[in-house]
Write a protein that holds these residues in place. Sequence first.
Motif, PDB file in Angstrom:
ATOM      1  N   SER A  93       1.218   2.050  -6.654  1.00 60.76           N
ATOM      2  CA  SER A  93       0.120   1.424  -5.913  1.00 60.76           C
ATOM      3  C   SER A  93      -0.504   0.319  -6.759  1.00 60.76           C
ATOM      4  O   SER A  93      -0.440   0.344  -8.000  1.00 60.76           O
ATOM      5  N   PHE A  94      -1.083  -0.670  -6.064  1.00 57.61           N
ATOM      6  CA  PHE A  94      -1.709  -1.819  -6.717  1.00 57.61           C
ATOM      7  C   PHE A  94      -3.215  -1.801  -6.411  1.00 57.61           C
ATOM      8  O   PHE A  94      -3.638  -1.383  -5.332  1.00 57.61           O
TER       9      PHE A  94
ATOM     10  N   TYR B 161      -0.711  -4.727 -13.801  1.00 54.35           N
ATOM     11  CA  TYR B 161      -0.346  -3.316 -13.849  1.00 54.35           C
ATOM     12  C   TYR B 161      -0.238  -2.772 -12.424  1.00 54.35           C
ATOM     13  O   TYR B 161      -0.866  -3.274 -11.486  1.00 54.35           O
ATOM     14  N   CYS B 162       0.552  -1.707 -12.290  1.00 59.24           N
ATOM     15  CA  CYS B 162       0.584  -0.937 -11.052  1.00 59.24           C
ATOM     16  C   CYS B 162       0.533   0.535 -11.421  1.00 59.24           C
ATOM     17  O   CYS B 162       1.102   0.949 -12.439  1.00 59.24           O
TER      18      CYS B 162
ATOM     19  N   GLU C 156      -2.745  -8.318  -7.848  1.00 50.85           N
ATOM     20  CA  GLU C 156      -2.014  -7.541  -6.855  1.00 50.85           C
ATOM     21  C   GLU C 156      -1.093  -8.473  -6.067  1.00 50.85           C
ATOM     22  O   GLU C 156      -1.318  -9.698  -6.029  1.00 50.85           O
ATOM     23  N   PRO C 157      -0.068  -7.936  -5.406  1.00 50.91           N
ATOM     24  CA  PRO C 157       0.848  -8.789  -4.624  1.00 50.91           C
ATOM     25  C   PRO C 157       0.183  -9.302  -3.357  1.00 50.91           C
ATOM     26  O   PRO C 157      -0.753  -8.705  -2.838  1.00 50.91           O
ATOM     27  N   VAL C 158       0.731 -10.433  -2.868  1.00 50.07           N
ATOM     28  CA  VAL C 158       0.308 -10.954  -1.583  1.00 50.07           C
ATOM     29  C   VAL C 158       1.095 -10.230  -0.494  1.00 50.07           C
ATOM     30  O   VAL C 158       2.230  -9.809  -0.709  1.00 50.07           O
TER      31      VAL C 158
ATOM     32  N   ASP D  77       0.842  -1.197   0.000  1.00 51.42           N
ATOM     33  CA  ASP D  77       0.000   0.000   0.000  1.00 51.42           C
ATOM     34  C   ASP D  77       0.876   1.246   0.000  1.00 51.42           C
ATOM     35  O   ASP D  77       1.644   1.488   0.922  1.00 51.42           O
ATOM     36  N   GLY D  78       0.739   2.039  -1.046  1.00 54.09           N
ATOM     37  CA  GLY D  78       1.418   3.327  -1.070  1.00 54.09           C
ATOM     38  C   GLY D  78       2.923   3.246  -1.033  1.00 54.09           C
ATOM     39  O   GLY D  78       3.549   3.772  -0.115  1.00 54.09           O
ATOM     40  N   ILE D  79       3.521   2.576  -2.007  1.00 51.61           N
ATOM     41  CA  ILE D  79       4.976   2.484  -2.058  1.00 51.61           C
ATOM     42  C   ILE D  79       5.534   3.801  -2.589  1.00 51.61           C
ATOM     43  O   ILE D  79       5.227   4.208  -3.715  1.00 51.61           O
ATOM     44  N   GLU D  80       6.336   4.477  -1.770  1.00 54.93           N
ATOM     45  CA  GLU D  80       6.943   5.743  -2.173  1.00 54.93           C
ATOM     46  C   GLU D  80       8.458   5.608  -2.152  1.00 54.93           C
ATOM     47  O   GLU D  80       9.032   5.126  -1.168  1.00 54.93           O
TER      48      GLU D  80
END
Length: 696
Positions: A347-348, A333-334, A356-358, A293-296
């Motif tokens: 974000s996914f 896609y992301c 989406e990733p686990v 969630d919310g990779i910055e």
Amino acid sequence: MLFVKELQNKPYAERISEAMMKLPLISPEWTNYNPSDPGITVLENLTAFNTLQGESITNISYRAKAALLKMASITPKKGKCARLLLSADKLDKPIYIRTGQKFRLGDLCFEAGRNMNVGGSRVVGVYSRYGDTFHDYSYCVDREVRLGARIFGDKPKVGDELYFIINSIPDDIKDTYFYFEVDGSNKRNPVEDRALNIFADAKWEYYTEHGFEELKVRDYTGTFLYSGEVKISFGSSRPAVCKEAPEEGYCIRVTLTKADFDVRPKLLGVEGFLFEVWQRETEGICYTINKVDGIEITSNFSDNEYIAVFAKEEKGSAYRKYELTRGDGHGRYCYFEETGSRSFRISFDKEKYGYEPVKVKDCVRVIIYNEDMMRTYDVGSVIGYDDQEIELPVKHIVRDSFCLIARRDDGEGGFIYEFVRPEKNEEDALYYHLLENDGKIIIEDAGDYIGARLYIGMIAVSEGEKGNILAGNELIADNIPGAYFYNPCNGVGGAFRESLQSMKERFVEDINTPYTAVTEKDYEQIVKTTPGLCIRKVHACIDTAENMVKVIAMPDTGDEKPYLSDIYIEKITERLEQRRLISTRVEIIQPIYTPVAVRGTVYVKRHYNGCKEKILEALGREIDYMRSDKNFGDVLVFEEVFHSIEALDCVQFVYDLSITPENPKVATLKDSDIYPKENCLFSLGNVQIETVTYED
């Protein structure tokens, strides 16, 4: 005996010719030597096989060669990035730098190893207190001044103090480095443990709202005996302005708790609040993320055009590749959006894209390449034959920064991806060696990866020894306009990984190096290189009747007549005990010194000035054993003294000359030469030389 080189160098034509010549001797009834004869065909095949064996007999795998050398305790010296300490005292205010921030000097790149605040703090004053008096040595903070300060006086003692006055210390500071340049460091033998304090020790404190509180330090100067850094870790208490010091300001205090110095410390310069960087340039970096969630991410590349995202969709599964998108779609896609010049957010959304990733450990990997690496990150396929070599796009790779991505078919028309480190020893894994100097990989075992496509996952390169730059440069930081950083000390540690050829040469040198002291030269070399000591002269002599070795050493402490302290005797004895023959006794003997008196008359040439001074210099070179190459017990030859004066340009001839030892108990005059005891050194004593101008 047939040597390997003979087997290897013989070509097929020579081998078949030798075999044909031997046929009449081995089998006289064999008369058909035509190529159509089945026997000749069999002979040719056997000869060809023998030739192949000869060519491959020395083609042992890299792993086997390394294992053979390891049996002899020869393992490769690891490649290292040069380490450099930088000062940010030219910054007007503190700045925040991130891991990987690049600093450049010409074509060399250095990178920060962690996130930190730098700048805003510097040492503005240096004071010491000994003999109940404060002494101002603040000139040590001036980079243009190198006068040298006896910071603890001529007789250091326990309780002497040293104060560093600082303009400001940030409240959130955790640790930093100070660097001290000390006069005479080159005389001292290096130590294996740089934090070992043999002769002295000290307590470090900083002033807080509650008074002085202790600092945690890692002292690499031997308590100001040789140049090096001190790593300082602050406690939880906030620094405060100190009014007890001779100058008001933030304060760090050093108090001697042990003061058995062999050499009185002489400080040339001090630099405070330094941070470390490493000589390397990252061309592809991999961020491993445990959340989805919310990779910055904020990178240190100039742009974010070359990004690849991989994610696990099930626990324990391989990675799948996700494409970046700024809109809608269905597939892996992301969503990608830029949040700054070098920052972006990923974000996914399973409802929107279908995948989406686990949420497991290391579930997402984000790779960023620079432009050059993006063009060359595809390195080839795994074919599966033994010791397959693959060229990489760069050389001099930093081993810890390297990883491959192996792409395999998933059997359903798609691909799965694995991140594979060098020499990953797991069942059915891709096992390969990284030859970082040559920029190659050698695949020793393909495992289940035959046919896989290989890509570079992350990579950084280094310049090895070239990164050990000298002190006194200004480095420029990428993406920080107008910021300059100064290196007060030399870069250290930079080296490439040792090659197999170098390991072989070191093996040969090792088997020819004695580790047990047998001869006098062995004892002398062992004593002279005792870690942490300053040794100028050593002499060893063997008493075969007593089965004893007597060792005499002269410390290089700067004293007029230096003697071995208890610490010197202890350290030398420890070193010799580890290396002497079991049946041999060793005795450490103190040096003794005796002056030699010189009398005579010398006729000098006209129109020459300073003749007497030149004669005294010549006598000093011959007689003063403490400053010459002469050693303990060396005979002082009268003829050599005579000719040293006679050879001067200003001397016409030596009319009369005599030399005598001033202490006949330790040196004997015999046939005009002086024979000293085995532990005696000569010095120039009373000189009575009359100079007479020679008239033609």
